[in-house]
Every structure is written in structure tokens, then in C-alpha cells.
Design a protein around this motif. Sequence first.
Motif, PDB file in Angstrom:
ATOM      1  N   VAL A   1      39.822  40.611  43.629  1.00 22.68           N
ATOM      2  CA  VAL A   1      39.017  39.205  43.527  1.00 22.68           C
ATOM      3  C   VAL A   1      37.583  39.986  43.758  1.00 22.68           C
ATOM      4  N   GLY A   2      36.693  39.237  43.528  1.00 21.95           N
ATOM      5  CA  GLY A   2      35.278  39.642  43.376  1.00 21.95           C
ATOM      6  C   GLY A   2      34.264  38.651  43.328  1.00 21.95           C
ATOM      7  N   HIS A   3      33.947  38.049  42.168  1.00 22.82           N
ATOM      8  CA  HIS A   3      32.890  37.000  42.073  1.00 22.82           C
ATOM      9  C   HIS A   3      33.855  35.722  42.640  1.00 22.82           C
ATOM     10  N   GLN A   4      33.040  35.061  43.639  1.00 22.29           N
ATOM     11  CA  GLN A   4      33.570  33.868  44.264  1.00 22.29           C
ATOM     12  C   GLN A   4      35.162  33.967  44.741  1.00 22.29           C
ATOM     13  N   GLY A   5      35.248  35.424  45.485  1.00 20.44           N
ATOM     14  CA  GLY A   5      36.601  35.860  45.661  1.00 20.44           C
ATOM     15  C   GLY A   5      37.180  34.906  46.564  1.00 20.44           C
ATOM     16  N   SER A   6      36.327  34.485  47.684  1.00 21.87           N
ATOM     17  CA  SER A   6      36.763  33.525  48.633  1.00 21.87           C
ATOM     18  C   SER A   6      37.407  32.205  48.180  1.00 21.87           C
ATOM     19  N   ASP A   7      36.945  31.784  47.077  1.00 25.67           N
ATOM     20  CA  ASP A   7      37.496  30.493  46.155  1.00 25.67           C
ATOM     21  C   ASP A   7      38.858  30.923  45.595  1.00 25.67           C
ATOM     22  N   VAL A   8      38.849  32.090  45.010  1.00 29.47           N
ATOM     23  CA  VAL A   8      40.255  32.559  44.479  1.00 29.47           C
ATOM     24  C   VAL A   8      41.250  32.368  45.663  1.00 29.47           C
ATOM     25  N   THR A   9      40.939  33.318  46.628  1.00 27.99           N
ATOM     26  CA  THR A   9      41.748  33.552  47.716  1.00 27.99           C
ATOM     27  C   THR A   9      42.252  32.250  48.351  1.00 27.99           C
ATOM     28  N   GLU A  10      41.508  31.344  48.463  1.00 27.02           N
ATOM     29  CA  GLU A  10      41.694  29.859  49.216  1.00 27.02           C
ATOM     30  C   GLU A  10      42.691  29.274  48.319  1.00 27.02           C
ATOM     31  N   ALA A  11      42.409  29.291  47.026  1.00 26.22           N
ATOM     32  CA  ALA A  11      43.208  28.505  46.146  1.00 26.22           C
ATOM     33  C   ALA A  11      44.775  29.163  45.895  1.00 26.22           C
ATOM     34  N   LEU A  12      44.933  30.467  46.138  1.00 24.15           N
ATOM     35  CA  LEU A  12      46.120  31.005  46.322  1.00 24.15           C
ATOM     36  C   LEU A  12      46.871  31.086  47.724  1.00 24.15           C
ATOM     37  N   SER A  13      46.263  30.631  48.520  1.00 27.63           N
ATOM     38  CA  SER A  13      46.726  31.037  50.029  1.00 27.63           C
ATOM     39  C   SER A  13      47.994  30.377  50.154  1.00 27.63           C
ATOM     40  N   THR A  14      48.535  29.312  49.537  1.00 25.89           N
ATOM     41  CA  THR A  14      49.902  29.116  49.674  1.00 25.89           C
ATOM     42  C   THR A  14      51.083  29.796  49.030  1.00 25.89           C
ATOM     43  N   GLN A  15      50.668  30.591  48.091  1.00 28.06           N
ATOM     44  CA  GLN A  15      51.548  31.424  47.495  1.00 28.06           C
ATOM     45  C   GLN A  15      52.054  32.773  48.278  1.00 28.06           C
ATOM     46  N   PRO A  16      53.400  32.628  48.646  1.00 26.54           N
ATOM     47  CA  PRO A  16      53.741  33.759  49.563  1.00 26.54           C
ATOM     48  C   PRO A  16      53.724  35.304  48.883  1.00 26.54           C
ATOM     49  N   GLY A  17      53.620  36.217  49.540  1.00 27.92           N
ATOM     50  CA  GLY A  17      53.745  37.426  49.013  1.00 27.92           C
ATOM     51  C   GLY A  17      52.498  38.116  48.273  1.00 27.92           C
ATOM     52  N   LEU A  18      51.304  37.332  48.358  1.00 29.62           N
ATOM     53  CA  LEU A  18      50.419  38.086  47.799  1.00 29.62           C
ATOM     54  C   LEU A  18      49.353  38.828  48.659  1.00 29.62           C
ATOM     55  N   SER A  19      48.699  39.807  48.278  1.00 31.11           N
ATOM     56  CA  SER A  19      47.588  40.406  49.202  1.00 31.11           C
ATOM     57  C   SER A  19      46.631  40.573  48.170  1.00 31.11           C
ATOM     58  N   PHE A  20      45.214  40.343  48.925  1.00 29.26           N
ATOM     59  CA  PHE A  20      43.892  40.301  48.153  1.00 29.26           C
ATOM     60  C   PHE A  20      43.250  41.751  48.583  1.00 29.26           C
ATOM     61  N   VAL A  21      42.354  42.092  47.520  1.00 28.52           N
ATOM     62  CA  VAL A  21      41.528  43.075  47.978  1.00 28.52           C
ATOM     63  C   VAL A  21      40.322  42.858  46.985  1.00 28.52           C
ATOM     64  N   VAL A  22      39.230  43.184  47.399  1.00 27.61           N
ATOM     65  CA  VAL A  22      37.746  42.755  46.723  1.00 27.61           C
ATOM     66  C   VAL A  22      37.056  43.903  46.019  1.00 27.61           C
ATOM     67  N   GLN A  23      36.826  43.613  44.734  1.00 25.54           N
ATOM     68  CA  GLN A  23      36.122  44.624  43.858  1.00 25.54           C
ATOM     69  C   GLN A  23      34.402  43.920  44.037  1.00 25.54           C
ATOM     70  N   GLU A  24      33.726  45.139  44.803  1.00 24.09           N
ATOM     71  CA  GLU A  24      32.276  44.648  44.825  1.00 24.09           C
ATOM     72  C   GLU A  24      31.370  45.751  44.737  1.00 24.09           C
ATOM     73  N   PRO A  25      30.539  46.276  43.913  1.00 27.37           N
ATOM     74  CA  PRO A  25      30.339  45.491  42.905  1.00 27.37           C
ATOM     75  C   PRO A  25      31.567  45.635  41.490  1.00 27.37           C
ATOM     76  N   GLN A  26      31.153  44.844  40.577  1.00 33.72           N
ATOM     77  CA  GLN A  26      32.265  44.913  39.613  1.00 33.72           C
ATOM     78  C   GLN A  26      31.905  46.107  38.570  1.00 33.72           C
ATOM     79  N   LEU A  27      32.570  47.052  38.396  1.00 38.67           N
ATOM     80  CA  LEU A  27      32.410  48.464  37.851  1.00 38.67           C
ATOM     81  C   LEU A  27      33.287  48.661  36.524  1.00 38.67           C
ATOM     82  N   GLY A  28      33.877  47.698  36.122  1.00 38.97           N
ATOM     83  CA  GLY A  28      35.120  47.885  35.063  1.00 38.97           C
ATOM     84  C   GLY A  28      36.346  47.876  35.506  1.00 38.97           C
ATOM     85  N   THR A  29      37.465  47.914  34.720  1.00 33.35           N
ATOM     86  CA  THR A  29      38.679  47.839  35.086  1.00 33.35           C
ATOM     87  C   THR A  29      39.186  48.866  35.937  1.00 33.35           C
TER      88      THR A  29
END
Length: 360
Positions: free
Chosen positions: A53-81
Motif C-alpha cells: 500500500v502507499g497512497h491512502q494506505g491506511s484506508d486500504v488496510t482498514e477496508a481489508l482488515s477483516t480478510q484473514p491471512g493478509l500482511s501489509f507493507v508500505v511503499q513511500e515514495p512510489q518509485l515504480g513496480t
Amino acid sequence: MSDIHVVVLAAGKGTRMKSAVPKVLHRIAGRPLIGHVLASAHALAPATTTVVVGHQGSDVTEALSTQPGLSFVVQEPQLGTAHALLMAEPALAGRRGTVVLLSGDVPLLRPQTLHSLVDRHHATGAATTVLTAVVDRPTGYGRIVRSGGQIAGIVEEKDASEAEREIREINAGIYAFDLDGLFDAVRAIASENAQREYYLPDLVGIHRRAGRVVETLALGDPREILGINTRAELARLGALYRMTKNEQLMADGVTLTDPATTYVDADVVVGADTILEPGVSLERGTTVGRGCHIQDGAFIGSDTQLIAPVTIGRGAYVGTGTTVREDVPPDALAVSAGKQRNIDGWVSAKRARASRGRTK
């Protein structure tokens, strides 16, 4: 079979959506775009699933918080794939197996395609396997450059020559990677391109120069890898998804009188010999038993159960979470906090109130 590790890229801003909502959280068929991607990835039974996640990453993390088995990492700044994938290295430390890299805005990708990609990757012993497609209008996509039939590289459109821009085989942005040595290779990627970003397709050249196998899998239906960058694309892919869902329902024995005006969310289950008339909407989490009849313009709220056989009358409204065991009259509201209640004329009254409000 070696472990599968899914990484989903969801850090982009989605500027052209012109929205305060992160692009991957816009919905098709009652499910966020990234929800469709995760549902397809789930079919691989991955050992780990990491969302970048990156842009508005907290919104994405919160929206997916009920899905089991996910981990989240932050890309900041966004410098490509490539930089985005590198952010997942800590989450995969000490792991072995295959990394399947997906984009969070590609909702039509089928589980069968991911299985085929992984099978191809394992069968050829490749370091990288690239999902490709041949399209009529390749504008905006990286082009697959081949030599002697084998992939020699991927050239982004802004860096492509005139001849390379004529190539119709494109990079779908979906990959399988051997985890062994992956992040060392990613760190070798340079940003010598028009965007000054770190492009993941450069791994093809790095692995070939190291003598490692690079393979491709060509898609039969390129619509699977269509991404979404605008509201118009969201609408087009939504219509395409709805058509596919409705065709599957009809193949399973459900009658749709007018599929073009029937709206059934992604996870809705409908039993055989049920009839859905024009204008019917079935929201997420709903289960409809066999042999039910849902008449014109009826709306079925989310997480609803219809215990067959019942008829939902023309224009009726079934409230969220309702269990329906009896027929619902036309124009009525059905709710079931305890025993089912039908409130006659509720829909017309609601429309009349809304109409009076608009004319004031």
C-alpha cells in the motif's frame, strides 16, 4: 509443489479516477477491485499474501482488515513496480517458493489463469514467467520483444522505438518469480528510463544475462487483464463482469428474463429454477434457494436469505440481513427482526417522499 507467495500492488494514487477513495477500493459487483484480485489469488492457496500500500494506505488496510491471512507493507515514495516489490522483502524473509505478483486493479483475472501461470512457471523451471496478451490496441502497455521466438525483453511504451510500438503482444503486469535470488535481482534494476522509475520488466534482461530461464504464458482472452484508471473503465468492466456472472447463472439453471438489466453481486448464490425478472438487484452475501421467483424491479439487500420456494413481488424491497420464508407482495418492504414482516406499500411511499423532497 513449492509454496506460493502472493504479492498485490495497491500503492498507486489513481489520479484519473478523480476520487477521494483509493482506486483499488472502488467497487464492481459489490466487491472492491482489490477484493476481486484477492478472491482469485485465494484459489492458489498461498502460504502468504502481502499487499503493498502507499497512497491512502491506511484506508486500504482498514477496508481489508477483516480478510484473514493478509500482511501489509508500505511503499513511500512510489518509485515504480520494482521498488514496490522490494518493499515486500521483509515479509518474505526466510521463505522459499514462488512469488505471484498481481495488480490490485485487475478485477476480471480468473483463478484458472493464475493456476496456468504457476504451472507453466514450475514446468519450465523459470526464474521469471510473464503473463502476456495479444491485443488490437496496445497503447499504454509495455511491449514483449522476442528473439527467435523467446522473450528477449519488455519495453515500456514511453521508452519504445516506433518499430517496438507496432508490437501487439503486451505485458499484462502479472508475473511468477522464483523467490531464490529475486530481491538481489530487483536491487540490480536501474532507473534509466523516461519516468526515472524502477521497472519490474527489467528483470527479464537481468535474468537472461545471468543465464536463467525466462518464460511467458499467453492469455486467450485479453479482457482478463484489463485494468481500471478512469470512471468510464470502471463502468465498462463492471458491465463485463455482470455479463459474465449472469451467463454463469444461466448455465447453472437460473432464468434471467433480461440479463442486461439484472444486477447480481459477485458472491451471490442463486439456486436452479429460480426466475429473475428485469431490473432485479441481488446484493452481496445473498443466498437464493431453488425455485424462487423474483419479479420486475425487486431489490434484495445484502446478506439476505430466500428460503425456497418464495416469490418476491414486483418492485418489492427486501431489507439487509432478512430471512424470507414467505412471499413478499409487490411494492412491499420485507424485514425479519425475528418473524418476517411485510410492510405493504412501503416502496411507493418512499418514492413519493423522495419526489416531494426534490420539488421543494
